[in-house]
Motif scaffolding. Structure first.
Motif, PDB file in Angstrom:
ATOM      1  N   LEU A  30       3.628-113.892 -15.497  1.00 22.54           N
ATOM      2  CA  LEU A  30       3.244-114.697 -16.601  1.00 22.54           C
ATOM      3  C   LEU A  30       3.845-116.021 -16.507  1.00 22.54           C
ATOM      4  O   LEU A  30       3.286-117.175 -16.991  1.00 22.54           O
ATOM      5  N   LEU A  31       4.927-116.188 -16.133  1.00 22.12           N
ATOM      6  CA  LEU A  31       5.653-117.553 -15.840  1.00 22.12           C
ATOM      7  C   LEU A  31       4.933-118.271 -14.685  1.00 22.12           C
ATOM      8  O   LEU A  31       5.303-119.559 -14.794  1.00 22.12           O
ATOM      9  N   LYS A  32       4.075-117.735 -13.989  1.00 21.01           N
ATOM     10  CA  LYS A  32       3.549-118.724 -12.840  1.00 21.01           C
ATOM     11  C   LYS A  32       2.138-118.975 -13.302  1.00 21.01           C
ATOM     12  O   LYS A  32       1.332-119.862 -12.616  1.00 21.01           O
ATOM     13  N   ASN A  33       1.531-118.290 -14.326  1.00 21.21           N
ATOM     14  CA  ASN A  33       0.037-118.648 -14.822  1.00 21.21           C
ATOM     15  C   ASN A  33      -0.417-119.771 -15.508  1.00 21.21           C
ATOM     16  O   ASN A  33      -1.338-120.024 -16.107  1.00 21.21           O
ATOM     17  N   LYS A  39       5.563-121.273 -21.279  1.00 25.32           N
ATOM     18  CA  LYS A  39       6.601-121.501 -22.515  1.00 25.32           C
ATOM     19  C   LYS A  39       6.223-120.811 -23.703  1.00 25.32           C
ATOM     20  O   LYS A  39       7.574-120.287 -24.428  1.00 25.32           O
ATOM     21  N   ARG A  40       5.345-120.249 -23.957  1.00 25.63           N
ATOM     22  CA  ARG A  40       4.964-119.259 -25.056  1.00 25.63           C
ATOM     23  C   ARG A  40       5.804-117.908 -24.481  1.00 25.63           C
ATOM     24  O   ARG A  40       6.491-117.463 -25.675  1.00 25.63           O
ATOM     25  N   GLU A  41       5.877-117.506 -23.452  1.00 25.45           N
ATOM     26  CA  GLU A  41       6.365-116.291 -23.070  1.00 25.45           C
ATOM     27  C   GLU A  41       8.103-116.496 -23.172  1.00 25.45           C
ATOM     28  O   GLU A  41       8.735-115.479 -23.485  1.00 25.45           O
ATOM     29  N   ILE A  42       8.473-117.684 -22.575  1.00 22.61           N
ATOM     30  CA  ILE A  42       9.637-118.020 -22.407  1.00 22.61           C
ATOM     31  C   ILE A  42      10.403-117.937 -24.072  1.00 22.61           C
ATOM     32  O   ILE A  42      11.404-117.257 -24.040  1.00 22.61           O
ATOM     33  N   SER A  43       9.990-118.446 -24.963  1.00 19.66           N
ATOM     34  CA  SER A  43      10.279-118.477 -26.309  1.00 19.66           C
ATOM     35  C   SER A  43      10.162-117.208 -27.020  1.00 19.66           C
ATOM     36  O   SER A  43      11.052-116.880 -27.861  1.00 19.66           O
ATOM     37  N   ALA A  44       9.668-116.110 -26.226  1.00 22.22           N
ATOM     38  CA  ALA A  44       9.533-114.884 -26.871  1.00 22.22           C
ATOM     39  C   ALA A  44      10.386-114.062 -26.095  1.00 22.22           C
ATOM     40  O   ALA A  44      10.634-112.885 -26.222  1.00 22.22           O
TER      41      ALA A  44
END
Length: 93
Positions: A30-33, A39-44
């Protein structure tokens, strides 16, 4: 995730499941998509370098970083390996 790594991970998950070992994947792809999704997934809580799979066996956690014969760990993956002991985990490449 590269195609060969994906096939390898699917096989590992099948074998762990067949052996009765619970596991789950970490959706690092998800970090590459895309920036917004990343950013959303990193904050989660998603972190670059997190292992591909987390498995549990005999009351212990295994952090599994799956690599093909030509694969190698990124600096972020090596950092996760270094801290795995702080969580009581066994890190396996």
């Amino acid at each position: 995730m590269r195609h060969q790594e994906y096939i390898f991970q699917v096989e590992v998950v099948k074998r762990l499941s067949k052996a009765g070992i619970p596991c789950f994947s970490v959706p690092n792809h998800l970090l590459k998509n895309g920036v917004a999704e990343g950013k959303r997934e990193i904050s989660a809580g998603l972190r670059k370098g997190a292992p591909d799979l987390i498995a549990g066996i005999n009351g212990k956690s295994l952090w599994l970083e799956l690599k093909t014969d030509t694969g190698h760990q990124s600096p972020e993956q090596k950092a996760f390996q270094q801290i795995s002991g702080k969580f009581g985990a066994t890190y396996v490449v």
